[in-house]
Design a protein around this motif. Structure first.
Motif, mmCIF file in Angstrom:
data_model
loop_
_atom_site.group_PDB
_atom_site.id
_atom_site.type_symbol
_atom_site.label_atom_id
_atom_site.label_comp_id
_atom_site.label_asym_id
_atom_site.label_seq_id
_atom_site.Cartn_x
_atom_site.Cartn_y
_atom_site.Cartn_z
ATOM 1 N N ARG A 146 -7.352 -1.601 -3.142
ATOM 2 C CA ARG A 146 -6.273 -0.817 -3.549
ATOM 3 C C ARG A 146 -6.506 -0.023 -4.865
ATOM 4 O O ARG A 146 -6.354 1.423 -4.996
ATOM 5 N N LEU A 191 2.734 1.786 -3.535
ATOM 6 C CA LEU A 191 1.618 2.521 -4.173
ATOM 7 C C LEU A 191 1.374 3.967 -4.104
ATOM 8 O O LEU A 191 1.689 4.807 -5.373
ATOM 9 N N SER A 192 1.262 4.243 -3.138
ATOM 10 C CA SER A 192 1.139 5.836 -2.662
ATOM 11 C C SER A 192 2.290 6.528 -3.096
ATOM 12 O O SER A 192 2.588 7.647 -3.674
ATOM 13 N N ARG A 219 0.763 8.747 5.675
ATOM 14 C CA ARG A 219 -0.497 9.297 4.959
ATOM 15 C C ARG A 219 -1.977 8.443 5.102
ATOM 16 O O ARG A 219 -2.870 8.780 4.663
ATOM 17 N N ARG A 275 0.785 -1.290 -0.078
ATOM 18 C CA ARG A 275 0.098 -0.045 -0.058
ATOM 19 C C ARG A 275 0.799 1.317 -0.188
ATOM 20 O O ARG A 275 0.463 2.299 -0.618
ATOM 21 N N SER A 276 2.060 1.105 0.782
ATOM 22 C CA SER A 276 2.761 2.587 1.039
ATOM 23 C C SER A 276 3.606 2.535 -0.402
ATOM 24 O O SER A 276 3.681 3.753 -0.800
ATOM 25 N N ILE A 332 2.628 6.816 -6.706
ATOM 26 C CA ILE A 332 1.438 7.826 -7.515
ATOM 27 C C ILE A 332 1.965 9.247 -7.492
ATOM 28 O O ILE A 332 1.843 9.765 -8.172
ATOM 29 N N GLN A 333 2.470 9.437 -6.105
ATOM 30 C CA GLN A 333 2.715 10.818 -5.759
ATOM 31 C C GLN A 333 4.326 11.251 -6.037
ATOM 32 O O GLN A 333 4.628 12.592 -6.250
ATOM 33 N N GLU A 359 -9.193 2.809 -3.807
ATOM 34 C CA GLU A 359 -8.315 3.756 -2.743
ATOM 35 C C GLU A 359 -7.680 4.752 -3.554
ATOM 36 O O GLU A 359 -7.693 5.703 -3.101
ATOM 37 N N PHE A 360 -6.721 4.300 -4.447
ATOM 38 C CA PHE A 360 -5.866 5.042 -5.492
ATOM 39 C C PHE A 360 -6.378 5.191 -6.906
ATOM 40 O O PHE A 360 -5.785 6.017 -7.548
ATOM 41 N N LEU A 393 -7.257 3.401 -9.289
ATOM 42 C CA LEU A 393 -6.597 2.631 -10.407
ATOM 43 C C LEU A 393 -7.482 1.713 -11.044
ATOM 44 O O LEU A 393 -8.535 1.314 -10.682
#
Length: 359
Positions: free
Chosen positions: A47, A22-23, A292, A19-20, A26-27, A50-51, A53
């Protein structure tokens, strides 16, 4: 961020801890998230929602065979890392793998061979190195502000009984040392890279045993390098913690010119570099960047820091650290620590390397 810098294309396997990453991807302006994978489709859907995708797969081979993916990030259960790393290297992908790289050195020679044949980089995501206070401590160390380092004290103390609720944590191969205490071991080895001998004790609590685990959940070690300098490394994981006192992960450097302590997760860095007075530096303004999600169980800011560092290494053709070789040496230190607990005696790291034909 310079818009002319190359973007690297990422595939992620393991969407729990993943999960981390992915964040982070993306950022980050240095990365493009191409695809993600997990055997649990509900995790994929969660996921994706959440993001925002629209792509995922349940088949790791799809990531391996995708020509649009430059790097595979591995966040699967520890016991699967060796297999997934080898598959990625053999597929011609660079690799980011969360710690521990492996749960033993049994697969190390095979991975070294795969890396040599592929010519690709493996980067071990030792996230604690990339937490804000640790970054400032490293900068001060490289600038010589500590003088000659004499002792290093690291620990990871936490009430992590929640982790025992994860099914895979109770499977063969799980280790509090390899999954948790490795943060403290890595920090000690970062500053004393020539550790040659270790000695320590470990104990398995009744709480640990209630979940069917016999591996130690409390450990205390002394590590000595070739110059006689000492690192003290401690870990404790299934007892209540003093949250306002035990910061979680801590690294203290004591040198001839000054002393510093970097702590996680408090975003505090304590220094005393005479003639300057002792100072506590707070980086709480960066809390939203590092943490986050709910609570502080995921620390995506560290992951973003290290994937951007990895991108810079790829830009320059430099070897990212810790790499496969450094990861193997850290595992050898930990294997020596395990043997010391069994024997109740000091153990030489070179003997471990010799046993695995890695000397």
């Amino acid at each position: 961020m310079d818009t002319m810098l190359k973007k690297y294309r990422l595939g992620v396997i393991g969407l729990g801890e993943g999960r981390s990453i992915l964040s982070a991807a993306i950022q980050s302006g240095r990365w493009e998230l191409v695809n993600m994978c997990d055997i649990n489709e509900e995790a994929c859907k969660t996921r994706a929602a959440e993001f925002g995708l629209d792509r995922y797969t349940l088949d790791y081979e799809e990531l391996l065979n995708d020509p649009d993916i430059d790097v595979i990030a591995i966040y699967t259960p520890d016991q699967l890392h060796g297999r997934h790393i080898k598959q990625a290297l053999d597929a011609g992908k660079h690799v980011i793998v969360t710690k521990p790289m492996l749960t033993s050195l049994d697969e190390a020679r095979e991975l070294l061979k795969s890396a040599e044949v592929s010519g690709k980089h493996l980067f071990v995501g030792q996230s604690s190195r990339f937490f804000e206070p640790m970054l400032h401590q490293r900068s001060d160390y490289l600038a010589g502000r500590h003088g000659e380092i004499d002792t290093v004290e690291t620990y990871y103390i936490s009430d992590s009984r929640w982790f025992l609720k994860k099914g895979w944590s109770r499977q063969q191969g799980f280790s509090w040392m390899y999954n948790f205490m490795i943060h403290a071991v890595d920090l000690a080895a970062w500053y004393l890279p020539d550790i040659e001998e270790v000695f320590g004790y470990g104990h398995s609590s009744t709480t640990n045993k209630e979940f069917g685990l016999t591996v130690p959940d409390t450990m205390r070690f002394l590590l000595k390098d070739t110059e006689g300098r000492i690192a003290q490394v401690s870990g404790s994981y299934t007892k209540p913690a003093l949250r306002n006192v035990d910061p979680g992960i801590s690294c203290t450097l004591r040198g001839t010119k000054g002393t510093s302590r970097a702590v996680y997760s408090k975003l505090l860095y304590h220094t005393h570099f005479p003639p300057e007075p002792a100072v506590t530096h707070s980086f709480e303004d960066k809390h939203p960047y590092y943490f986050r999600f709910e609570r502080e169980s995921h620390h995506a800011g560290e992951y973003q820091n290290y994937i951007e560092y990895f991108a810079e290494c790829l830009d320059k053709g430099e070897v990212p650290k810790p790499d496969l070789q450094e990861g193997c040496h850290t595992l050898a230190i930990m294997a020596a620590m395990e043997r010391s607990m069994e024997l109740g005696a000091p153990v030489k790291v070179k003997d471990i390397l010799k046993d695995y034909a890695l000397a």
